[in-house]
Design a protein around this motif. Structure first.
Motif, mmCIF file in Angstrom:
data_model
loop_
_atom_site.group_PDB
_atom_site.id
_atom_site.type_symbol
_atom_site.label_atom_id
_atom_site.label_comp_id
_atom_site.label_asym_id
_atom_site.label_seq_id
_atom_site.Cartn_x
_atom_site.Cartn_y
_atom_site.Cartn_z
ATOM 1 N N ARG A 96 -18.629 10.056 -8.559
ATOM 2 C CA ARG A 96 -18.617 11.229 -9.429
ATOM 3 C C ARG A 96 -19.208 12.445 -8.702
ATOM 4 O O ARG A 96 -18.682 13.558 -8.815
ATOM 5 N N ALA A 97 -20.295 12.233 -7.959
ATOM 6 C CA ALA A 97 -20.917 13.333 -7.224
ATOM 7 C C ALA A 97 -19.948 13.924 -6.200
ATOM 8 O O ALA A 97 -19.867 15.157 -6.041
ATOM 9 N N GLN A 98 -19.207 13.066 -5.501
ATOM 10 C CA GLN A 98 -18.211 13.548 -4.542
ATOM 11 C C GLN A 98 -17.116 14.342 -5.254
ATOM 12 O O GLN A 98 -16.668 15.391 -4.769
ATOM 13 N N LEU A 99 -16.683 13.848 -6.398
ATOM 14 C CA LEU A 99 -15.650 14.533 -7.171
ATOM 15 C C LEU A 99 -16.149 15.895 -7.653
ATOM 16 O O LEU A 99 -15.413 16.894 -7.589
ATOM 17 N N GLU A 100 -17.372 15.949 -8.132
ATOM 18 C CA GLU A 100 -17.915 17.214 -8.624
ATOM 19 C C GLU A 100 -17.971 18.258 -7.514
ATOM 20 O O GLU A 100 -17.711 19.444 -7.762
ATOM 21 N N THR A 101 -18.283 17.832 -6.302
ATOM 22 C CA THR A 101 -18.298 18.762 -5.169
ATOM 23 C C THR A 101 -16.906 19.350 -4.952
ATOM 24 O O THR A 101 -16.762 20.566 -4.726
ATOM 25 N N ARG A 102 -15.895 18.500 -5.034
ATOM 26 C CA ARG A 102 -14.524 18.994 -4.852
ATOM 27 C C ARG A 102 -14.117 19.935 -5.982
ATOM 28 O O ARG A 102 -13.538 21.001 -5.738
ATOM 29 N N LEU A 103 -14.411 19.563 -7.211
ATOM 30 C CA LEU A 103 -14.045 20.397 -8.354
ATOM 31 C C LEU A 103 -14.758 21.745 -8.299
ATOM 32 O O LEU A 103 -14.156 22.790 -8.543
ATOM 33 N N GLN A 104 -16.041 21.703 -7.993
ATOM 34 C CA GLN A 104 -16.823 22.939 -7.933
ATOM 35 C C GLN A 104 -16.287 23.857 -6.846
ATOM 36 O O GLN A 104 -16.179 25.079 -7.048
ATOM 37 N N GLY A 105 -15.922 23.295 -5.707
ATOM 38 C CA GLY A 105 -15.384 24.097 -4.619
ATOM 39 C C GLY A 105 -14.069 24.772 -4.974
ATOM 40 O O GLY A 105 -13.743 25.836 -4.441
ATOM 41 N N ALA A 106 -13.330 24.153 -5.881
ATOM 42 C CA ALA A 106 -12.037 24.704 -6.301
ATOM 43 C C ALA A 106 -12.153 25.560 -7.562
ATOM 44 O O ALA A 106 -11.141 26.062 -8.063
ATOM 45 N N GLY A 107 -13.370 25.722 -8.071
ATOM 46 C CA GLY A 107 -13.562 26.518 -9.281
ATOM 47 C C GLY A 107 -12.999 25.858 -10.526
ATOM 48 O O GLY A 107 -12.583 26.555 -11.472
ATOM 49 N N LEU A 108 -13.005 24.520 -10.546
ATOM 50 C CA LEU A 108 -12.423 23.785 -11.670
ATOM 51 C C LEU A 108 -13.511 23.230 -12.586
ATOM 52 O O LEU A 108 -14.710 23.363 -12.309
ATOM 53 N N ILE A 109 -13.101 22.611 -13.666
ATOM 54 C CA ILE A 109 -14.023 22.140 -14.702
ATOM 55 C C ILE A 109 -14.693 20.844 -14.250
ATOM 56 O O ILE A 109 -14.012 19.882 -13.869
ATOM 57 N N LEU A 110 -16.006 20.810 -14.316
ATOM 58 C CA LEU A 110 -16.740 19.609 -13.952
ATOM 59 C C LEU A 110 -16.628 18.562 -15.064
ATOM 60 O O LEU A 110 -16.393 18.896 -16.217
ATOM 61 N N PRO A 111 -16.781 17.278 -14.730
ATOM 62 C CA PRO A 111 -16.712 16.241 -15.751
ATOM 63 C C PRO A 111 -17.745 16.491 -16.848
ATOM 64 O O PRO A 111 -18.870 16.925 -16.575
ATOM 65 N N PRO A 112 -17.389 16.230 -18.090
ATOM 66 C CA PRO A 112 -18.315 16.463 -19.201
ATOM 67 C C PRO A 112 -19.437 15.427 -19.227
ATOM 68 O O PRO A 112 -19.403 14.428 -18.504
ATOM 69 N N GLN A 113 -20.400 15.672 -20.099
ATOM 70 C CA GLN A 113 -21.563 14.789 -20.212
ATOM 71 C C GLN A 113 -21.421 13.804 -21.379
ATOM 72 O O GLN A 113 -22.416 13.312 -21.901
ATOM 73 N N ASN A 114 -20.212 13.517 -21.778
ATOM 74 C CA ASN A 114 -19.959 12.636 -22.927
ATOM 75 C C ASN A 114 -19.555 11.228 -22.506
ATOM 76 O O ASN A 114 -18.973 10.478 -23.290
ATOM 77 N N ILE A 115 -19.853 10.872 -21.252
ATOM 78 C CA ILE A 115 -19.414 9.586 -20.686
ATOM 79 C C ILE A 115 -20.605 8.641 -20.616
ATOM 80 O O ILE A 115 -21.638 8.960 -20.033
ATOM 81 N N PHE A 116 -20.445 7.444 -21.214
ATOM 82 C CA PHE A 116 -21.493 6.430 -21.231
ATOM 83 C C PHE A 116 -20.903 5.116 -20.730
ATOM 84 O O PHE A 116 -19.938 4.609 -21.308
ATOM 85 N N LEU A 117 -21.479 4.573 -19.659
ATOM 86 C CA LEU A 117 -20.982 3.332 -19.074
ATOM 87 C C LEU A 117 -22.036 2.238 -19.218
ATOM 88 O O LEU A 117 -23.223 2.473 -18.982
#
Length: 207
Positions: A96-117
């Motif tokens: 998820r951290a790697q994905l957030e870096t990619r999304l943030q770099g592209a100016g896209l929406i970060l994953p929400p905080q509604n996920i519980f595993l």
């Protein structure tokens, strides 16, 4: 679905599909849903009223590294996953951290905080109680359930007993041979969506 959300979901799907595992190799016992396929299902799921963005509650009964939960987290109020293999589930935070870096770099929406595993057995009633404590949501309150083909019959039995009327059970990995489950109506006008996703609705009169 607006353009920025769609582009964010497309980036999520591409990111995870580059990390897909399957039937062969050292991780052959694991199965990964094709996220691009799920992306292609989203408009129809929304149009058919099976997902109401920001309101639907989603539960993946064998969530692996949490990729499907993260994806559906963008479209639902609550996205819960259960995985019995602890080290597979442990991959979630780093990926998820790697994905957030990619999304943030592209100016896209970060994953929400509604996920519980949750780590454990999806059939374990004690785990269901833990989910209720942490999310405020009982198994009987979820709108949408998801599983890969493995253990689909066991999960259908659980949902036949516990799911609410009209809850949707999505089984990924079905095509020409699609089973029927007691207490569920197969949605034949939708199944198999994208040639791989079968959908079932909990019938009225079955609690």
């Amino acid at each position: 679905m607006d353009h920025r959300l769609r582009k964010s979901l497309a980036t999520v799907a591409e990111f995870y599909d580059q990390r897909k595992v399957g039937d062969v190799g050292p991780l052959g016992f694991r199965r990964s849903s094709d996220m691009s396929t799920l992306l292609n299902c989203t408009d129809r799921l929304i149009t058919e009223g099976l997902i109401t963005p920001g309101k639907t509650t989603f539960l993946d009964l064998g969530c692996g590294d949490g990729r499907v939960n993260l994806f559906f987290g963008y479209l639902t109020r609550l996205s819960v996953g259960i995985e019995c293999d602890e080290w597979t589930l442990a991959e979630y935070e780093d990926i998820r951290a790697q994905l957030e870096t990619r999304l943030q770099g592209a100016g896209l929406i970060l994953p929400p905080q509604n996920i519980f595993l949750f780590h454990g057995d999806a059939l374990d009633r004690a785990l269901h109680a833990d989910i209720l404590r942490q999310t405020g949501t009982e198994l009987t309150q979820f709108d949408l359930f998801y599983t890969y083909l493995m253990m689909h019959e066991e999960f259908a039995g659980l949902l036949q007993e516990k799911a609410k009327k009209n809850a949707i059970f999505m089984v990924y990995g079905l095509n020409k041979i699609m089973p029927r489950y007691e207490g569920f109506e197969r949605l034949d006008h939708l199944s198999p969506m994208q040639g791989i996703l079968a959908l079932y609705r909990k019938r009225e009169g079955d609690t």
